[in-house]
Motif scaffolding. Sequence first.
Motif, PDB file in Angstrom:
ATOM      1  N   MET A 268       0.831  -1.207   0.000  1.00 39.03           N
ATOM      2  CA  MET A 268       0.000   0.000   0.000  1.00 39.03           C
ATOM      3  C   MET A 268       0.865   1.256   0.000  1.00 39.03           C
ATOM      4  O   MET A 268       0.542   2.243  -0.674  1.00 39.03           O
ATOM      5  CB  MET A 268      -0.922   0.016   1.222  1.00 39.03           C
ATOM      6  CG  MET A 268      -2.297  -0.568   0.994  1.00 39.03           C
ATOM      7  SD  MET A 268      -3.212   0.174  -0.395  1.00 39.03           S
ATOM      8  CE  MET A 268      -3.199   1.907   0.031  1.00 39.03           C
ATOM      9  N   LEU A 269       1.966   1.245   0.723  1.00 41.41           N
ATOM     10  CA  LEU A 269       2.835   2.422   0.750  1.00 41.41           C
ATOM     11  C   LEU A 269       3.476   2.661  -0.616  1.00 41.41           C
ATOM     12  O   LEU A 269       3.550   3.795  -1.088  1.00 41.41           O
ATOM     13  CB  LEU A 269       3.918   2.264   1.821  1.00 41.41           C
ATOM     14  CG  LEU A 269       3.446   2.359   3.270  1.00 41.41           C
ATOM     15  CD1 LEU A 269       4.590   2.059   4.232  1.00 41.41           C
ATOM     16  CD2 LEU A 269       2.862   3.739   3.558  1.00 41.41           C
ATOM     17  N   GLY A 270       3.922   1.589  -1.257  1.00 39.55           N
ATOM     18  CA  GLY A 270       4.535   1.743  -2.572  1.00 39.55           C
ATOM     19  C   GLY A 270       3.524   2.140  -3.636  1.00 39.55           C
ATOM     20  O   GLY A 270       3.721   3.120  -4.370  1.00 39.55           O
ATOM     21  N   LEU A 271       2.438   1.385  -3.730  1.00 36.60           N
ATOM     22  CA  LEU A 271       1.431   1.658  -4.750  1.00 36.60           C
ATOM     23  C   LEU A 271       0.704   2.969  -4.465  1.00 36.60           C
ATOM     24  O   LEU A 271       0.382   3.733  -5.384  1.00 36.60           O
ATOM     25  CB  LEU A 271       0.425   0.502  -4.821  1.00 36.60           C
ATOM     26  CG  LEU A 271      -0.599   0.568  -5.955  1.00 36.60           C
ATOM     27  CD1 LEU A 271       0.082   0.542  -7.317  1.00 36.60           C
ATOM     28  CD2 LEU A 271      -1.604  -0.574  -5.824  1.00 36.60           C
ATOM     29  N   GLY A 272       0.445   3.261  -3.200  1.00 35.29           N
ATOM     30  CA  GLY A 272      -0.231   4.509  -2.842  1.00 35.29           C
ATOM     31  C   GLY A 272       0.588   5.732  -3.210  1.00 35.29           C
ATOM     32  O   GLY A 272       0.050   6.729  -3.703  1.00 35.29           O
ATOM     33  N   THR A 273       1.895   5.662  -2.992  1.00 37.20           N
ATOM     34  CA  THR A 273       2.763   6.766  -3.388  1.00 37.20           C
ATOM     35  C   THR A 273       2.765   6.930  -4.900  1.00 37.20           C
ATOM     36  O   THR A 273       2.713   8.059  -5.423  1.00 37.20           O
ATOM     37  CB  THR A 273       4.191   6.540  -2.876  1.00 37.20           C
ATOM     38  OG1 THR A 273       4.164   6.403  -1.439  1.00 37.20           O
ATOM     39  CG2 THR A 273       5.097   7.700  -3.246  1.00 37.20           C
ATOM     40  N   PHE A 274       2.804   5.812  -5.624  1.00 32.39           N
ATOM     41  CA  PHE A 274       2.738   5.846  -7.091  1.00 32.39           C
ATOM     42  C   PHE A 274       1.432   6.512  -7.540  1.00 32.39           C
ATOM     43  O   PHE A 274       1.424   7.348  -8.456  1.00 32.39           O
ATOM     44  CB  PHE A 274       2.849   4.425  -7.630  1.00 32.39           C
ATOM     45  CG  PHE A 274       2.922   4.302  -9.128  1.00 32.39           C
ATOM     46  CD1 PHE A 274       3.297   5.367  -9.944  1.00 32.39           C
ATOM     47  CD2 PHE A 274       2.626   3.086  -9.741  1.00 32.39           C
ATOM     48  CE1 PHE A 274       3.367   5.241 -11.330  1.00 32.39           C
ATOM     49  CE2 PHE A 274       2.691   2.946 -11.125  1.00 32.39           C
ATOM     50  CZ  PHE A 274       3.056   4.025 -11.915  1.00 32.39           C
TER      51      PHE A 274
ATOM     52  N   PRO B 151       9.511  17.299  -0.324  1.00 33.57           N
ATOM     53  CA  PRO B 151       8.516  18.076  -1.081  1.00 33.57           C
ATOM     54  C   PRO B 151       8.696  17.990  -2.595  1.00 33.57           C
ATOM     55  O   PRO B 151       7.742  18.223  -3.344  1.00 33.57           O
ATOM     56  CB  PRO B 151       8.723  19.514  -0.582  1.00 33.57           C
ATOM     57  CG  PRO B 151      10.105  19.538  -0.019  1.00 33.57           C
ATOM     58  CD  PRO B 151      10.339  18.171   0.543  1.00 33.57           C
ATOM     59  N   GLY B 152       9.892  17.642  -3.058  1.00 34.82           N
ATOM     60  CA  GLY B 152      10.120  17.538  -4.500  1.00 34.82           C
ATOM     61  C   GLY B 152      10.014  16.117  -5.024  1.00 34.82           C
ATOM     62  O   GLY B 152      10.487  15.832  -6.130  1.00 34.82           O
ATOM     63  N   LEU B 153       9.392  15.223  -4.253  1.00 35.04           N
ATOM     64  CA  LEU B 153       9.308  13.821  -4.647  1.00 35.04           C
ATOM     65  C   LEU B 153       8.666  13.662  -6.026  1.00 35.04           C
ATOM     66  O   LEU B 153       7.627  14.248  -6.309  1.00 35.04           O
ATOM     67  CB  LEU B 153       8.504  13.034  -3.609  1.00 35.04           C
ATOM     68  CG  LEU B 153       8.487  11.513  -3.772  1.00 35.04           C
ATOM     69  CD1 LEU B 153       9.867  10.927  -3.496  1.00 35.04           C
ATOM     70  CD2 LEU B 153       7.443  10.892  -2.846  1.00 35.04           C
ATOM     71  N   ARG B 154       9.289  12.845  -6.873  1.00 35.97           N
ATOM     72  CA  ARG B 154       8.761  12.606  -8.224  1.00 35.97           C
ATOM     73  C   ARG B 154       9.258  11.259  -8.725  1.00 35.97           C
ATOM     74  O   ARG B 154      10.239  10.700  -8.186  1.00 35.97           O
ATOM     75  CB  ARG B 154       9.216  13.710  -9.178  1.00 35.97           C
ATOM     76  CG  ARG B 154      10.718  13.774  -9.392  1.00 35.97           C
ATOM     77  CD  ARG B 154      11.130  14.995 -10.177  1.00 35.97           C
ATOM     78  NE  ARG B 154      12.579  14.996 -10.467  1.00 35.97           N
ATOM     79  CZ  ARG B 154      13.503  15.414  -9.615  1.00 35.97           C
ATOM     80  NH1 ARG B 154      13.146  15.887  -8.425  1.00 35.97           N
ATOM     81  NH2 ARG B 154      14.785  15.386  -9.956  1.00 35.97           N
ATOM     82  N   LEU B 155       8.596  10.736  -9.738  1.00 37.67           N
ATOM     83  CA  LEU B 155       9.052   9.504 -10.356  1.00 37.67           C
ATOM     84  C   LEU B 155      10.376   9.734 -11.073  1.00 37.67           C
ATOM     85  O   LEU B 155      10.580  10.785 -11.686  1.00 37.67           O
ATOM     86  CB  LEU B 155       8.017   8.986 -11.356  1.00 37.67           C
ATOM     87  CG  LEU B 155       6.709   8.418 -10.793  1.00 37.67           C
ATOM     88  CD1 LEU B 155       5.775   8.045 -11.933  1.00 37.67           C
ATOM     89  CD2 LEU B 155       6.983   7.195  -9.916  1.00 37.67           C
ATOM     90  N   ALA B 156      11.249   8.741 -11.016  1.00 32.26           N
ATOM     91  CA  ALA B 156      12.541   8.837 -11.697  1.00 32.26           C
ATOM     92  C   ALA B 156      12.524   8.111 -13.034  1.00 32.26           C
ATOM     93  O   ALA B 156      13.537   8.121 -13.752  1.00 32.26           O
ATOM     94  CB  ALA B 156      13.644   8.262 -10.809  1.00 32.26           C
ATOM     95  N   VAL B 157      11.399   7.477 -13.354  1.00 32.76           N
ATOM     96  CA  VAL B 157      11.231   6.790 -14.647  1.00 32.76           C
ATOM     97  C   VAL B 157       9.834   7.114 -15.162  1.00 32.76           C
ATOM     98  O   VAL B 157       8.962   7.532 -14.393  1.00 32.76           O
ATOM     99  CB  VAL B 157      11.395   5.258 -14.500  1.00 32.76           C
ATOM    100  CG1 VAL B 157      12.790   4.895 -14.032  1.00 32.76           C
ATOM    101  CG2 VAL B 157      10.331   4.683 -13.569  1.00 32.76           C
ATOM    102  N   PRO B 158       9.572   6.922 -16.447  1.00 35.39           N
ATOM    103  CA  PRO B 158       8.205   7.079 -16.948  1.00 35.39           C
ATOM    104  C   PRO B 158       7.267   6.100 -16.240  1.00 35.39           C
ATOM    105  O   PRO B 158       7.667   4.975 -15.916  1.00 35.39           O
ATOM    106  CB  PRO B 158       8.329   6.745 -18.442  1.00 35.39           C
ATOM    107  CG  PRO B 158       9.769   6.993 -18.767  1.00 35.39           C
ATOM    108  CD  PRO B 158      10.532   6.632 -17.531  1.00 35.39           C
ATOM    109  N   PRO B 159       6.013   6.503 -15.980  1.00 31.68           N
ATOM    110  CA  PRO B 159       5.069   5.625 -15.270  1.00 31.68           C
ATOM    111  C   PRO B 159       4.963   4.232 -15.869  1.00 31.68           C
ATOM    112  O   PRO B 159       4.837   3.242 -15.134  1.00 31.68           O
ATOM    113  CB  PRO B 159       3.741   6.381 -15.369  1.00 31.68           C
ATOM    114  CG  PRO B 159       4.137   7.816 -15.505  1.00 31.68           C
ATOM    115  CD  PRO B 159       5.411   7.812 -16.293  1.00 31.68           C
TER     116      PRO B 159
END
Length: 399
Positions: A245-251, A370-378
């Motif tokens: 849930m933590l991983g998928l929820g953050t995604f 605060p700047g959290l973002r994906l490091a790869v395309p979804p």
Amino acid sequence: MTEATPRIATFPVKRERAFDPPDLLRRWQEEAPIRRMTYADGHEGWVVTGYAAARAILADPRFSTRPELLHSPIPQRNLRLQNMNVPPGFFIRMDPPDHTRYRKLLTGQFTVRRMKLLEPRVEEIANARLDEMERQGPPADLVSAFALPIPSLVICELLGVPYDDRAKFQRDSAVMLNLDSTLDEVTAAMADLLTYLHDLVMRKTAHPEDDLLSGLIAGGELTDRELAGIALLLLVAGHETTANMLGLGTFALLSNPPQMAALREDPTLIDNAVEELMRYLSIVHLGPIRAALEDVEIDGHLIRAGESVTLAIAAANRDPVRFGGGDMLDVTRSAHGHLAFGHGVHQCLGQQLARTEMRIAYAALLRRLPGLRLAVPPAEVPMRSNMAIYGVHRLPVAW
């Protein structure tokens, strides 16, 4: 029923989109929320996609969870169900009164009050993981760096399982939850973990500590094998579900910037957000499965004794009759009543612990990075479509 019986060899598990139930389930929900289904072994049973019917079945004692009575819509899973040797104490696969006995012994360990007392330690663990992420610097895999360690360490400390042994129980639990694992592989993994936990019970009997297992041993009401079976259930469920849930929820939040922004701007929405993410994502994406112990009528459909019923919770939690606009993630929604934790006597025993961990972990993550973002395309995020507990295998992030 008037619709033709669908002949499928495999229940739809793979999701066409990362956060949505399989399209086939939603189509069935629109056509008929309860419908006949021919299972992979030829068994004539049912599939339920509607919220009201799923909730009613989960609450009805005329439906059993005993594996020898169940059929699975997934061929390999069916063989495993029919031949599963339920360990003593593994009460999730038991009906009352056996289930009731074990559940009562554990209920006091997972109260809201006790979870409140755990909050400072959960906060300490979450912040320590974030400290390490910041020290290492981006990019990072949020699963291995944050989502998995938090619930793993918490359940280890609560039970009294050495965290240094995490590689063993994480490896064995992964085999047990992999939908592609053979019966022999699952049996071997379960036996390996039970042997480890039985040895741990022996050590704690000789040298008790301040943990849940030692407390249960001191109570004197359970055998060593029962204690190992209970520990197996709590250990696997206690880290797999919340970690995913933590991983998928953050995604999901990173993929929905307005929702992420709303949560950052109003941190008091965190409790709502946890419930909404549980509803929206529904990570137990196969089942649960129940078997009718007698003829039961649900919503005008007669489910006969012996027939299996697969409850598609991922679809039920999107049922527009219960959750308007349910295909949208909305952290301001009141999603209470969702079925992600189940319902009835088998409702998740550790749900308050899971809520505590998610509330603290999500809040710390948003506050600290605060700047959290994906490091790869979804599209490059690897999904756990082959696991009984859905989620992401990895979540590469930067900040």
